[in-house]
Each structure stands twice: as C-alpha cells, then as structure tokens.
Write a protein that holds these residues in place. Sequence first.
Motif, PDB file in Angstrom:
ATOM      1  N   CYS A 154       0.853  -1.188   0.000  1.00 27.37           N
ATOM      2  CA  CYS A 154       0.000   0.000   0.000  1.00 27.37           C
ATOM      3  C   CYS A 154       0.881   1.227   0.000  1.00 27.37           C
ATOM      4  O   CYS A 154       1.898   1.238   0.655  1.00 27.37           O
ATOM      5  N   ALA A 155       0.463   2.221  -0.669  1.00 20.64           N
ATOM      6  CA  ALA A 155       1.250   3.444  -0.681  1.00 20.64           C
ATOM      7  C   ALA A 155       0.413   4.609  -0.252  1.00 20.64           C
ATOM      8  O   ALA A 155       0.250   5.555  -0.968  1.00 20.64           O
ATOM      9  N   PHE A 156      -0.145   4.523   0.951  1.00 17.59           N
ATOM     10  CA  PHE A 156      -0.880   5.683   1.403  1.00 17.59           C
ATOM     11  C   PHE A 156       0.048   6.582   2.172  1.00 17.59           C
ATOM     12  O   PHE A 156       1.030   6.144   2.706  1.00 17.59           O
ATOM     13  N   ALA A 157      -0.286   7.851   2.241  1.00 16.33           N
ATOM     14  CA  ALA A 157       0.558   8.758   2.966  1.00 16.33           C
ATOM     15  C   ALA A 157      -0.166  10.011   3.316  1.00 16.33           C
ATOM     16  O   ALA A 157      -0.916  10.529   2.537  1.00 16.33           O
ATOM     17  N   THR A 158       0.114  10.524   4.472  1.00 16.20           N
ATOM     18  CA  THR A 158      -0.392  11.803   4.911  1.00 16.20           C
ATOM     19  C   THR A 158       0.316  12.176   6.185  1.00 16.20           C
ATOM     20  O   THR A 158       0.923  11.342   6.798  1.00 16.20           O
ATOM     21  N   CYS A 159       0.212  13.379   6.589  1.00 15.17           N
ATOM     22  CA  CYS A 159       0.881  13.785   7.804  1.00 15.17           C
ATOM     23  C   CYS A 159      -0.055  14.514   8.728  1.00 15.17           C
ATOM     24  O   CYS A 159      -0.764  15.398   8.305  1.00 15.17           O
ATOM     25  N   PRO A 160      -0.058  14.177  10.006  1.00 13.69           N
ATOM     26  CA  PRO A 160      -0.948  14.817  10.956  1.00 13.69           C
ATOM     27  C   PRO A 160      -0.256  15.939  11.668  1.00 13.69           C
ATOM     28  O   PRO A 160       0.944  16.087  11.587  1.00 13.69           O
ATOM     29  N   THR A 161      -0.988  16.658  12.419  1.00 18.01           N
ATOM     30  CA  THR A 161      -0.411  17.752  13.172  1.00 18.01           C
ATOM     31  C   THR A 161       0.147  17.244  14.487  1.00 18.01           C
ATOM     32  O   THR A 161      -0.225  16.193  14.963  1.00 18.01           O
ATOM     33  N   THR A 162       1.023  18.014  15.072  1.00 21.15           N
ATOM     34  CA  THR A 162       1.642  17.647  16.338  1.00 21.15           C
ATOM     35  C   THR A 162       0.776  18.106  17.499  1.00 21.15           C
ATOM     36  O   THR A 162      -0.240  18.736  17.290  1.00 21.15           O
ATOM     37  N   PRO A 163       1.171  17.831  18.738  1.00 20.52           N
ATOM     38  CA  PRO A 163       0.327  18.055  19.892  1.00 20.52           C
ATOM     39  C   PRO A 163      -0.411  19.378  20.010  1.00 20.52           C
ATOM     40  O   PRO A 163      -1.531  19.385  20.460  1.00 20.52           O
ATOM     41  N   THR A 164       0.193  20.499  19.684  1.00 24.96           N
ATOM     42  CA  THR A 164      -0.517  21.754  19.861  1.00 24.96           C
ATOM     43  C   THR A 164      -0.528  22.554  18.572  1.00 24.96           C
ATOM     44  O   THR A 164       0.118  23.586  18.463  1.00 24.96           O
ATOM     45  N   PRO A 165      -1.276  22.096  17.563  1.00 27.53           N
ATOM     46  CA  PRO A 165      -1.283  22.796  16.282  1.00 27.53           C
ATOM     47  C   PRO A 165      -2.081  24.092  16.380  1.00 27.53           C
ATOM     48  O   PRO A 165      -2.997  24.195  17.184  1.00 27.53           O
ATOM     49  N   PRO A 166      -1.701  25.080  15.574  1.00 29.47           N
ATOM     50  CA  PRO A 166      -2.494  26.300  15.540  1.00 29.47           C
ATOM     51  C   PRO A 166      -3.837  26.013  14.906  1.00 29.47           C
ATOM     52  O   PRO A 166      -4.001  25.044  14.195  1.00 29.47           O
ATOM     53  N   THR A 167      -4.812  26.857  15.173  1.00 29.08           N
ATOM     54  CA  THR A 167      -6.126  26.668  14.582  1.00 29.08           C
ATOM     55  C   THR A 167      -6.486  27.928  13.815  1.00 29.08           C
ATOM     56  O   THR A 167      -6.599  28.989  14.403  1.00 29.08           O
TER      57      THR A 167
ATOM     58  N   LYS B 202      -4.413  13.507   2.158  1.00 25.45           N
ATOM     59  CA  LYS B 202      -4.996  12.539   1.231  1.00 25.45           C
ATOM     60  C   LYS B 202      -4.073  12.105   0.101  1.00 25.45           C
ATOM     61  O   LYS B 202      -4.471  11.281  -0.707  1.00 25.45           O
ATOM     62  N   ARG B 203      -2.903  12.651  -0.009  1.00 21.65           N
ATOM     63  CA  ARG B 203      -2.023  12.173  -1.074  1.00 21.65           C
ATOM     64  C   ARG B 203      -0.590  12.173  -0.604  1.00 21.65           C
ATOM     65  O   ARG B 203      -0.226  12.797   0.383  1.00 21.65           O
ATOM     66  N   ASN B 204       0.229  11.466  -1.334  1.00 17.13           N
ATOM     67  CA  ASN B 204       1.623  11.291  -0.952  1.00 17.13           C
ATOM     68  C   ASN B 204       2.412  12.586  -1.079  1.00 17.13           C
ATOM     69  O   ASN B 204       2.220  13.356  -2.023  1.00 17.13           O
ATOM     70  N   LEU B 205       3.305  12.771  -0.138  1.00 15.66           N
ATOM     71  CA  LEU B 205       4.182  13.930  -0.153  1.00 15.66           C
ATOM     72  C   LEU B 205       5.056  13.904  -1.404  1.00 15.66           C
ATOM     73  O   LEU B 205       5.528  12.855  -1.824  1.00 15.66           O
ATOM     74  N   ASN B 206       5.240  15.067  -1.989  1.00 19.64           N
ATOM     75  CA  ASN B 206       6.134  15.198  -3.143  1.00 19.64           C
ATOM     76  C   ASN B 206       7.002  16.420  -2.901  1.00 19.64           C
ATOM     77  O   ASN B 206       6.707  17.512  -3.356  1.00 19.64           O
ATOM     78  N   ILE B 207       8.047  16.233  -2.132  1.00 22.49           N
ATOM     79  CA  ILE B 207       8.946  17.341  -1.793  1.00 22.49           C
ATOM     80  C   ILE B 207      10.382  16.864  -1.993  1.00 22.49           C
ATOM     81  O   ILE B 207      10.681  15.686  -1.783  1.00 22.49           O
ATOM     82  N   GLY B 208      11.243  17.742  -2.416  1.00 20.73           N
ATOM     83  CA  GLY B 208      12.655  17.408  -2.519  1.00 20.73           C
ATOM     84  C   GLY B 208      13.184  17.412  -3.938  1.00 20.73           C
ATOM     85  O   GLY B 208      12.455  17.627  -4.902  1.00 20.73           O
TER      86      GLY B 208
ATOM     87  N   ASN C 136       5.920  10.826 -12.562  1.00 21.43           N
ATOM     88  CA  ASN C 136       5.325   9.921 -11.577  1.00 21.43           C
ATOM     89  C   ASN C 136       5.322  10.537 -10.181  1.00 21.43           C
ATOM     90  O   ASN C 136       4.432  10.251  -9.380  1.00 21.43           O
ATOM     91  N   CYS C 137       6.305  11.381  -9.874  1.00 22.68           N
ATOM     92  CA  CYS C 137       6.293  12.072  -8.579  1.00 22.68           C
ATOM     93  C   CYS C 137       5.107  13.034  -8.506  1.00 22.68           C
ATOM     94  O   CYS C 137       4.473  13.167  -7.462  1.00 22.68           O
ATOM     95  N   ASP C 138       4.808  13.709  -9.617  1.00 23.01           N
ATOM     96  CA  ASP C 138       3.667  14.629  -9.623  1.00 23.01           C
ATOM     97  C   ASP C 138       2.354  13.887  -9.424  1.00 23.01           C
ATOM     98  O   ASP C 138       1.443  14.376  -8.761  1.00 23.01           O
ATOM     99  N   THR C 139       2.256  12.695  -9.996  1.00 23.69           N
ATOM    100  CA  THR C 139       1.015  11.917  -9.907  1.00 23.69           C
ATOM    101  C   THR C 139       0.898  11.150  -8.599  1.00 23.69           C
ATOM    102  O   THR C 139      -0.155  11.163  -7.958  1.00 23.69           O
ATOM    103  N   TYR C 140       1.963  10.461  -8.203  1.00 22.80           N
ATOM    104  CA  TYR C 140       1.898   9.521  -7.083  1.00 22.80           C
ATOM    105  C   TYR C 140       2.671   9.955  -5.843  1.00 22.80           C
ATOM    106  O   TYR C 140       2.556   9.330  -4.793  1.00 22.80           O
ATOM    107  N   GLY C 141       3.492  10.981  -5.943  1.00 25.06           N
ATOM    108  CA  GLY C 141       4.328  11.412  -4.831  1.00 25.06           C
ATOM    109  C   GLY C 141       5.725  10.848  -4.955  1.00 25.06           C
ATOM    110  O   GLY C 141       5.999   9.956  -5.752  1.00 25.06           O
TER     111      GLY C 141
END
Length: 199
Positions: free
Chosen positions: A1-14, A73-79, A105-110
């Motif tokens: 599976c190639a799912f990916a996402t990143c959550p916020t840390t303990p005290t994220p701004p709102t 909802k989608r894979n990171l594409n940085i670097g 492929n990085c643009d499409t899939y990360g």
Amino acid sequence: CAFATCPTTPTPPTPIPTTPMCSGVTSTAAATSTSVSTTSMPGCNGVTSITDNRDTNNPVYETVEIGNQCWLKRNLNIGTYITGTATQTNNGDIEKYCYGNITANCDTYGGLYQYDEAINYYSTFPAETNIIQGICPTDWHIPRDSEWNTLVVYLDGENVAGDKMKNFGFSPWYNPDITINSSGFTAYGAGRRDTIGRF
C-alpha cells in the motif's frame, strides 16, 4: 500500500497555517508511504487542505478525517529528484526518487523516500514511538506505529482497512475492483524501489 499523509503535532495552531505540510511520505524500504495523523486535536478541526510553501509550486494537499485523526490525502512530493541507482544521503537536502525514474510519476503519485530520509535522519530510537516531523512540514509528523494501529482498528482491522483506503478502481492496485474507499482516503499506489535501485 502506498498511502501517505501527515498529521499535526500536539498543539497545532487553529487553523493549521498554510505552511509546508506533509501529504504523505513514501518509504522505499517498506514499499509504503508513511502517513501522519493528528495526535491532540480531534480530527481535522475544519481544516480541509494545506499548502506546502516549501515547494515553489505551492502544492495543496487535501486532508481527510478518519475517526479522530487527520491525514493528508495524497503522498508527499517534496525534494530534489535523484535517480533510483543513487542513494539518499544526510546532506541537508531532501532527496526523492520518482517511480521508474520518470519525474512525472512524482507529480502523480508522490516521491519515494528511504526511511532514514523520511525521518530526516532522526537519531533517537525507537523512532516509531516518538513524534518525528521528518520531512513533513511544520506542525505535521511521520505517523507512529500507535497511530497506524489506531487507524487500522477504526477501519475494522488489517484484513479490510487497506481496501477502505484505496482509490476505487485504480488499476495499479492488485485487485482494484475490491477497493471501496469508504474512508475517503483515496490512496494511490506509489510503487517501490529496492535496495539496489530497481523499481
């Protein structure tokens, strides 16, 4: 599976600022993307997308709330792209592989990242139990084992959780017709790179 996402840390701004955000980080070692979920705030708190200002294209990553976790909802594409035969190194730059050495492929899939690159060469182990920003943007982090486990339990266990996260009918999945995407995660398979640089 190639799912990916990143959550916020303990005290994220709102709301979460439109600064670098982590959509998903793909681990080439495990052939999966790493995702992240929020830890202290319930769900996405009304945040539906984030802009990653680290990239000159300012990509927008949508979020999805699954249980009380917030995932991109989608894979990171940085670097910076490097070929599959090169090795990602701790040189201060984020380096990525693109499946098949095709940059589109990085643009499409990360991007694809080795585990050490994804965690930004974090040196305190076990990394799986600590909150690690890694190559995620500020206020987002690489998901810990406990966060993956929470996600799997919420989606009724490891036998069905993946199908509830995969984009329906996406042909690169082994059995695309059994994916149901009931979570709204809409995961795309990003591929993998082995230890000698083959995709």
